[in-house]
Scaffold this motif. Structure first.
Motif, PDB file in Angstrom:
ATOM      1  N   VAL A  98       8.033   6.564   2.844  1.00 15.75           N
ATOM      2  CA  VAL A  98       8.002   5.105   2.792  1.00 15.75           C
ATOM      3  C   VAL A  98       8.403   4.590   4.160  1.00 15.75           C
ATOM      4  CG1 VAL A  98       8.710   3.034   1.546  1.00 15.75           C
ATOM      5  CG2 VAL A  98       8.800   5.242   0.392  1.00 15.75           C
ATOM      6  N   ASP A  99       7.524   3.813   4.789  1.00 13.24           N
ATOM      7  CA  ASP A  99       7.775   3.297   6.129  1.00 13.24           C
ATOM      8  C   ASP A  99       7.449   1.807   6.153  1.00 13.24           C
ATOM      9  OD1 ASP A  99       8.215   2.972   8.826  1.00 13.24           O
ATOM     10  OD2 ASP A  99       6.305   3.841   9.442  1.00 13.24           O
ATOM     11  N   GLU A 100       8.461   1.003   6.474  1.00 14.68           N
ATOM     12  CA  GLU A 100       8.304  -0.453   6.494  1.00 14.68           C
ATOM     13  C   GLU A 100       7.708  -0.975   5.185  1.00 14.68           C
ATOM     14  OE1 GLU A 100       6.189  -1.624   9.972  1.00 14.68           O
ATOM     15  OE2 GLU A 100       7.779  -0.977  11.343  1.00 14.68           O
ATOM     16  N   GLY A 101       8.181  -0.380   4.094  1.00 12.01           N
ATOM     17  CA  GLY A 101       7.769  -0.820   2.768  1.00 12.01           C
ATOM     18  C   GLY A 101       6.457  -0.249   2.279  1.00 12.01           C
ATOM     19  N   ARG A 102       5.772   0.541   3.110  1.00 10.06           N
ATOM     20  CA  ARG A 102       4.475   1.102   2.738  1.00 10.06           C
ATOM     21  C   ARG A 102       4.651   2.533   2.235  1.00 10.06           C
ATOM     22  NH1 ARG A 102       3.254  -1.593   7.575  1.00 10.06           N
ATOM     23  NH2 ARG A 102       3.440   0.359   8.726  1.00 10.06           N
ATOM     24  N   LEU A 103       3.973   2.822   1.125  1.00  8.01           N
ATOM     25  CA  LEU A 103       4.051   4.137   0.497  1.00  8.01           C
ATOM     26  C   LEU A 103       2.925   5.044   0.970  1.00  8.01           C
ATOM     27  CD1 LEU A 103       4.811   3.239  -3.222  1.00  8.01           C
ATOM     28  CD2 LEU A 103       6.120   4.871  -1.868  1.00  8.01           C
ATOM     29  N   ALA A 104       3.248   6.332   1.142  1.00  6.44           N
ATOM     30  CA  ALA A 104       2.220   7.324   1.457  1.00  6.44           C
ATOM     31  C   ALA A 104       2.571   8.619   0.736  1.00  6.44           C
ATOM     32  CB  ALA A 104       2.143   7.578   2.962  1.00  6.44           C
ATOM     33  N   VAL A 105       1.571   9.256   0.148  1.00  5.84           N
ATOM     34  CA  VAL A 105       1.756  10.578  -0.457  1.00  5.84           C
ATOM     35  C   VAL A 105       1.476  11.614   0.618  1.00  5.84           C
ATOM     36  CG1 VAL A 105       0.945  12.187  -2.224  1.00  5.84           C
ATOM     37  CG2 VAL A 105       1.135   9.741  -2.751  1.00  5.84           C
ATOM     38  N   THR A 106       2.469  12.432   0.923  1.00  5.51           N
ATOM     39  CA  THR A 106       2.346  13.390   2.024  1.00  5.51           C
ATOM     40  C   THR A 106       2.073  14.812   1.548  1.00  5.51           C
ATOM     41  OG1 THR A 106       4.756  13.682   2.029  1.00  5.51           O
ATOM     42  CG2 THR A 106       3.841  12.029   3.516  1.00  5.51           C
ATOM     43  N   ARG A 140      -6.600   4.013  -4.211  1.00  8.28           N
ATOM     44  CA  ARG A 140      -7.390   2.816  -4.513  1.00  8.28           C
ATOM     45  C   ARG A 140      -7.056   1.645  -3.590  1.00  8.28           C
ATOM     46  NH1 ARG A 140      -6.001   4.305  -9.892  1.00  8.28           N
ATOM     47  NH2 ARG A 140      -4.455   2.626  -9.981  1.00  8.28           N
ATOM     48  N   LYS A 141      -5.963   1.756  -2.875  1.00  7.54           N
ATOM     49  CA  LYS A 141      -5.520   0.676  -2.012  1.00  7.54           C
ATOM     50  C   LYS A 141      -6.177   0.757  -0.637  1.00  7.54           C
ATOM     51  CE  LYS A 141      -2.530  -1.453  -4.650  1.00  7.54           C
ATOM     52  NZ  LYS A 141      -2.621  -2.893  -4.944  1.00  7.54           N
ATOM     53  N   ALA A 142      -6.342  -0.411  -0.018  1.00  8.69           N
ATOM     54  CA  ALA A 142      -6.797  -0.439   1.370  1.00  8.69           C
ATOM     55  C   ALA A 142      -5.691   0.119   2.260  1.00  8.69           C
ATOM     56  CB  ALA A 142      -7.135  -1.870   1.770  1.00  8.69           C
ATOM     57  N   PRO A 143      -6.035   0.656   3.438  1.00  4.28           N
ATOM     58  CA  PRO A 143      -5.017   1.206   4.338  1.00  4.28           C
ATOM     59  C   PRO A 143      -3.893   0.208   4.613  1.00  4.28           C
ATOM     60  CG  PRO A 143      -7.209   1.741   5.129  1.00  4.28           C
ATOM     61  CD  PRO A 143      -7.398   0.803   3.976  1.00  4.28           C
ATOM     62  N   GLY A 144      -2.665   0.688   4.446  1.00  8.62           N
ATOM     63  CA  GLY A 144      -1.502  -0.142   4.711  1.00  8.62           C
ATOM     64  C   GLY A 144      -1.133  -1.108   3.610  1.00  8.62           C
ATOM     65  N   LYS A 145      -1.862  -1.088   2.490  1.00  4.39           N
ATOM     66  CA  LYS A 145      -1.623  -2.047   1.410  1.00  4.39           C
ATOM     67  C   LYS A 145      -0.849  -1.463   0.232  1.00  4.39           C
ATOM     68  CE  LYS A 145      -3.804  -5.469   3.350  1.00  4.39           C
ATOM     69  NZ  LYS A 145      -3.066  -6.681   3.805  1.00  4.39           N
ATOM     70  N   ALA A 146      -0.493  -0.184   0.311  1.00  2.00           N
ATOM     71  CA  ALA A 146       0.274   0.436  -0.777  1.00  2.00           C
ATOM     72  C   ALA A 146       1.752   0.159  -0.548  1.00  2.00           C
ATOM     73  CB  ALA A 146      -0.001   1.935  -0.835  1.00  2.00           C
ATOM     74  N   LYS A 147       2.240  -0.936  -1.100  1.00  2.00           N
ATOM     75  CA  LYS A 147       3.612  -1.372  -0.878  1.00  2.00           C
ATOM     76  C   LYS A 147       4.545  -0.848  -1.972  1.00  2.00           C
ATOM     77  CE  LYS A 147       2.587  -3.856   2.752  1.00  2.00           C
ATOM     78  NZ  LYS A 147       2.803  -5.309   2.743  1.00  2.00           N
ATOM     79  N   ALA A 148       5.721  -0.417  -1.557  1.00  2.00           N
ATOM     80  CA  ALA A 148       6.693   0.104  -2.515  1.00  2.00           C
ATOM     81  C   ALA A 148       7.049  -0.935  -3.570  1.00  2.00           C
ATOM     82  CB  ALA A 148       7.950   0.564  -1.777  1.00  2.00           C
ATOM     83  N   ALA A 149       7.218  -2.183  -3.158  1.00  2.00           N
ATOM     84  CA  ALA A 149       7.577  -3.228  -4.116  1.00  2.00           C
ATOM     85  C   ALA A 149       6.483  -3.426  -5.163  1.00  2.00           C
ATOM     86  CB  ALA A 149       7.848  -4.539  -3.380  1.00  2.00           C
ATOM     87  N   ASP A 150       5.234  -3.344  -4.735  1.00  2.00           N
ATOM     88  CA  ASP A 150       4.117  -3.488  -5.684  1.00  2.00           C
ATOM     89  C   ASP A 150       4.092  -2.333  -6.677  1.00  2.00           C
ATOM     90  OD1 ASP A 150       3.370  -5.781  -4.369  1.00  2.00           O
ATOM     91  OD2 ASP A 150       1.798  -4.815  -3.184  1.00  2.00           O
TER      92      ASP A 150
END
Length: 229
Positions: A47-55, A78-88
């Protein structure tokens, strides 16, 4: 018995006798955050600056975490790049996280599901304690850190950070002054007790959970004021 952070949070939330969840909404946010925190500790997500990534999609071997990892990976794709937010994600997944964590506690024999009808009409489910050994060990760990200022291990510090972000100080220590617990939890949550990448992920989740909880508490307070007026 090794249980996940989400399960530990639900053990603290569920009343031992009645099986009713205390602070259910905030505990739900924290449980969803607990699943993400465990995946971060296992090196599966970042999680970087609120954005989620599966590594790493490799299963952890824990069904509760692997189910969450599968759900999360599909959602991120399914999300656009940079749009997978942890809060969402927390907003979307917290009801699933609660149900899954409680189901896992049932499978482990730590709580038992009871089904009832309120007024003979409305079905409800309760989850009273069946085996209190894990919760007693959990509360003893927390007591060592808060009452006796022991140094927490990474998992205990992560749990405390989640409890602090969701304002669940009273779940862990209902018999201590909230200000004392909040101060100590804050000290631990702000500490450098995890590696850089994991620490960053958990700090991001703390921010997201704290923000969501603040909105939830404010909304509930407003509703109560309107009803009283």
């Amino acid at each position: 018995m090794h249980v996940t952070l989400a399960e530990e949070l639900m053990l603290l939330s569920l009343d031992d006798e009645s099986g009713v969840a205390k602070d259910g909404s905030s505990a739900g946010w924290a449980a969803a955050g607990g699943l993400l925190a465990d995946l971060a500790l296992a090196g599966r997500i970042a999680v970087d600056e609120g954005r989620l990534a599966v590594t790493d999609r490799t299963p952890t071997g824990e069904p509760l975490l692997d189910e969450c990892l599968d759900r999360l990976a599909a959602w991120v794709e399914r999300k656009a790049p940079g749009k997978a937010k942890a809060a969402d994600w927390l907003t979307k997944d917290h009801p699933v996280a609660v149900r899954s964590a409680v189901q896992r506690l049932c499978e482990r024999g730590l709580v038992v599901e009871e089904r009832r009808r309120v007024l003979g009409l409305f079905p409800v489910r309760r989850y009273p304690e069946a085996d209190g050994s894990v919760e007693r060990e959990l509360r003893a760990r927390l007591a060592g850190v808060i009452r006796h200022h022991a140094t927490p291990d990474v998992r205990t510090a992560t749990l405390i950070a989640l409890l602090h972000a969701a304002r669940l100080h009273g779940l862990a220590f209902p018999d201590l002054p909230r200000a004392r617990v909040e101060l100590r939890f804050g000290e631990i949550a702000a500490g450098d007790w995890a590696g850089e990448s994991v620490g960053q992920a958990i700090r991001n989740m703390q921010v997201a959970i704290a923000a969501i909880t603040a909105v939830t508490v404010a909304t509930a307070a407003t509703a109560a004021t309107v009803a009283a007026g």
